[in-house]
Design a protein around this motif. Structure first.
Motif, PDB file in Angstrom:
ATOM      1  N   GLN A 131       0.838  -1.198   0.000  1.00  0.00           N
ATOM      2  CA  GLN A 131       0.000   0.000   0.000  1.00  0.00           C
ATOM      3  C   GLN A 131       0.872   1.248   0.000  1.00  0.00           C
ATOM      4  O   GLN A 131       0.528   2.255  -0.630  1.00  0.00           O
ATOM      5  CB  GLN A 131      -0.962   0.008   1.194  1.00  0.00           C
ATOM      6  CG  GLN A 131      -1.995   1.122   1.131  1.00  0.00           C
ATOM      7  CD  GLN A 131      -2.908   1.001  -0.084  1.00  0.00           C
ATOM      8  OE1 GLN A 131      -3.487  -0.046  -0.329  1.00  0.00           O
ATOM      9  NE2 GLN A 131      -3.022   2.081  -0.860  1.00  0.00           N
ATOM     10  N   TRP A 135     -10.179   6.257  -5.076  1.00  0.00           N
ATOM     11  CA  TRP A 135     -10.396   5.401  -3.908  1.00  0.00           C
ATOM     12  C   TRP A 135      -9.992   3.958  -4.138  1.00  0.00           C
ATOM     13  O   TRP A 135      -9.537   3.281  -3.215  1.00  0.00           O
ATOM     14  CB  TRP A 135     -11.855   5.475  -3.445  1.00  0.00           C
ATOM     15  CG  TRP A 135     -12.844   4.946  -4.454  1.00  0.00           C
ATOM     16  CD1 TRP A 135     -13.488   5.652  -5.420  1.00  0.00           C
ATOM     17  CD2 TRP A 135     -13.282   3.593  -4.589  1.00  0.00           C
ATOM     18  NE1 TRP A 135     -14.300   4.834  -6.170  1.00  0.00           N
ATOM     19  CE2 TRP A 135     -14.205   3.558  -5.671  1.00  0.00           C
ATOM     20  CE3 TRP A 135     -12.997   2.409  -3.917  1.00  0.00           C
ATOM     21  CZ2 TRP A 135     -14.825   2.385  -6.087  1.00  0.00           C
ATOM     22  CZ3 TRP A 135     -13.628   1.236  -4.332  1.00  0.00           C
ATOM     23  CH2 TRP A 135     -14.531   1.239  -5.406  1.00  0.00           C
ATOM     24  N   ASP A 149      -7.887   4.022  -0.765  1.00  0.00           N
ATOM     25  CA  ASP A 149      -8.811   3.930   0.368  1.00  0.00           C
ATOM     26  C   ASP A 149      -9.108   2.461   0.674  1.00  0.00           C
ATOM     27  O   ASP A 149     -10.074   1.892   0.150  1.00  0.00           O
ATOM     28  CB  ASP A 149     -10.100   4.689   0.053  1.00  0.00           C
ATOM     29  CG  ASP A 149     -11.053   4.788   1.241  1.00  0.00           C
ATOM     30  OD1 ASP A 149     -10.941   3.972   2.180  1.00  0.00           O
ATOM     31  OD2 ASP A 149     -11.920   5.693   1.216  1.00  0.00           O
ATOM     32  N   PRO A 150      -8.273   1.825   1.525  1.00  0.00           N
ATOM     33  CA  PRO A 150      -8.447   0.403   1.800  1.00  0.00           C
ATOM     34  C   PRO A 150      -9.835   0.035   2.333  1.00  0.00           C
ATOM     35  O   PRO A 150     -10.370  -1.026   1.982  1.00  0.00           O
ATOM     36  CB  PRO A 150      -7.366   0.096   2.841  1.00  0.00           C
ATOM     37  CG  PRO A 150      -6.312   1.124   2.609  1.00  0.00           C
ATOM     38  CD  PRO A 150      -7.073   2.362   2.187  1.00  0.00           C
ATOM     39  N   GLU A 151     -10.413   0.907   3.139  1.00  0.00           N
ATOM     40  CA  GLU A 151     -11.726   0.616   3.709  1.00  0.00           C
ATOM     41  C   GLU A 151     -12.805   0.572   2.625  1.00  0.00           C
ATOM     42  O   GLU A 151     -13.591  -0.378   2.546  1.00  0.00           O
ATOM     43  CB  GLU A 151     -12.063   1.671   4.767  1.00  0.00           C
ATOM     44  CG  GLU A 151     -13.073   1.214   5.792  1.00  0.00           C
ATOM     45  CD  GLU A 151     -13.142   2.205   6.938  1.00  0.00           C
ATOM     46  OE1 GLU A 151     -14.137   2.963   6.988  1.00  0.00           O
ATOM     47  OE2 GLU A 151     -12.198   2.225   7.761  1.00  0.00           O
ATOM     48  N   LYS A 152     -12.852   1.596   1.800  1.00  0.00           N
ATOM     49  CA  LYS A 152     -13.837   1.640   0.721  1.00  0.00           C
ATOM     50  C   LYS A 152     -13.550   0.559  -0.328  1.00  0.00           C
ATOM     51  O   LYS A 152     -14.469  -0.085  -0.840  1.00  0.00           O
ATOM     52  CB  LYS A 152     -13.862   3.027   0.084  1.00  0.00           C
ATOM     53  CG  LYS A 152     -14.966   3.203  -0.934  1.00  0.00           C
ATOM     54  CD  LYS A 152     -15.065   4.652  -1.392  1.00  0.00           C
ATOM     55  CE  LYS A 152     -16.222   4.817  -2.375  1.00  0.00           C
ATOM     56  NZ  LYS A 152     -16.363   6.204  -2.809  1.00  0.00           N
ATOM     57  N   ALA A 200     -12.239  -2.296   0.098  1.00  0.00           N
ATOM     58  CA  ALA A 200     -12.615  -3.620   0.608  1.00  0.00           C
ATOM     59  C   ALA A 200     -14.034  -3.982   0.194  1.00  0.00           C
ATOM     60  O   ALA A 200     -14.367  -5.162   0.044  1.00  0.00           O
ATOM     61  CB  ALA A 200     -12.465  -3.667   2.121  1.00  0.00           C
ATOM     62  N   GLU A 201     -14.873  -2.973  -0.016  1.00  0.00           N
ATOM     63  CA  GLU A 201     -16.263  -3.186  -0.427  1.00  0.00           C
ATOM     64  C   GLU A 201     -16.397  -3.147  -1.953  1.00  0.00           C
ATOM     65  O   GLU A 201     -17.490  -3.374  -2.481  1.00  0.00           O
ATOM     66  CB  GLU A 201     -17.145  -2.101   0.193  1.00  0.00           C
ATOM     67  CG  GLU A 201     -16.877  -1.866   1.655  1.00  0.00           C
ATOM     68  CD  GLU A 201     -18.003  -2.352   2.537  1.00  0.00           C
ATOM     69  OE1 GLU A 201     -19.129  -2.482   2.033  1.00  0.00           O
ATOM     70  OE2 GLU A 201     -17.733  -2.599   3.707  1.00  0.00           O
ATOM     71  N   THR A 245      -7.542  -2.599  -2.215  1.00  0.00           N
ATOM     72  CA  THR A 245      -7.001  -1.623  -3.160  1.00  0.00           C
ATOM     73  C   THR A 245      -6.210  -2.349  -4.244  1.00  0.00           C
ATOM     74  O   THR A 245      -5.750  -3.481  -4.057  1.00  0.00           O
ATOM     75  CB  THR A 245      -6.091  -0.596  -2.453  1.00  0.00           C
ATOM     76  OG1 THR A 245      -5.053  -1.283  -1.778  1.00  0.00           O
ATOM     77  CG2 THR A 245      -6.871   0.271  -1.476  1.00  0.00           C
TER      78      THR A 245
END
Length: 151
Positions: free
Chosen positions: A29, A44, A48-51, A53-54, A60
């Motif tokens: 990352q 993203w 943006d690892p959180e976003k 992930a979805e 990412t």
């Protein structure tokens, strides 16, 4: 270990030469974020690892152009031309990104000398570099990279 040619003249008969493979390297990352900072591409899906992930890849992914840029890192590990004043990147003929590189993946470069022509003061080589993803069916990137090796 790179395939070594003694001079640009020695490279002239190298079309079809398999240059082997580089060592594997992990795509972190941190590397992705540094590339985003260098290019201004903070989409993203990359940073943006959180976003991400979805998202469609579950994490990412490296920028396509980051993957392409790694071919420049891989080339000296694939080919060395001795007795030159300099080697320069001349351009590319074709680039494709068949598969994304998910963060944490390991990649390496393989190379084949596709074409070599004599140019003023040296030789120009088209080297097809394939960026492989460990364990993946498709490569991340295939590029016809053009290098000039000048005596």
């Amino acid at each position: 270990m790179p395939t070594t040619f003694a001079s640009p003249a020695a490279l002239l008969d190298a079309a079809g030469t398999d240059l082997g493979a580089t060592e594997w390297m992990e795509i972190t990352q941190e590397r992705i974020d540094q590339f985003a900072d260098a290019t201004g591409d903070h989409q993203w899906i990359h940073v943006d690892p959180e976003k991400a992930a979805e998202g469609p890849f579950g994490a990412t992914i490296a920028h396509g152009y980051l993957t392409l840029a790694l071919t420049n890192l891989f080339l000296p590990d694939l080919i060395v031309v001795e007795n030159i004043s300099m080697g320069v990147n001349y351009g590319v003929n074709k680039v494709r990104f068949p598969s994304p590189v998910v963060v944490g993946s390991r990649v390496r470069g393989t190379g084949v000398v596709s074409e070599v022509t004599e140019v003023s003061g040296g030789a120009q080589a088209v080297i097809t570099v394939t960026v492989e993803i460990e364990g993946a069916d498709k490569p991340a990137c295939i590029v016809e990279s053009i290098s000039r090796f000048l005596a």
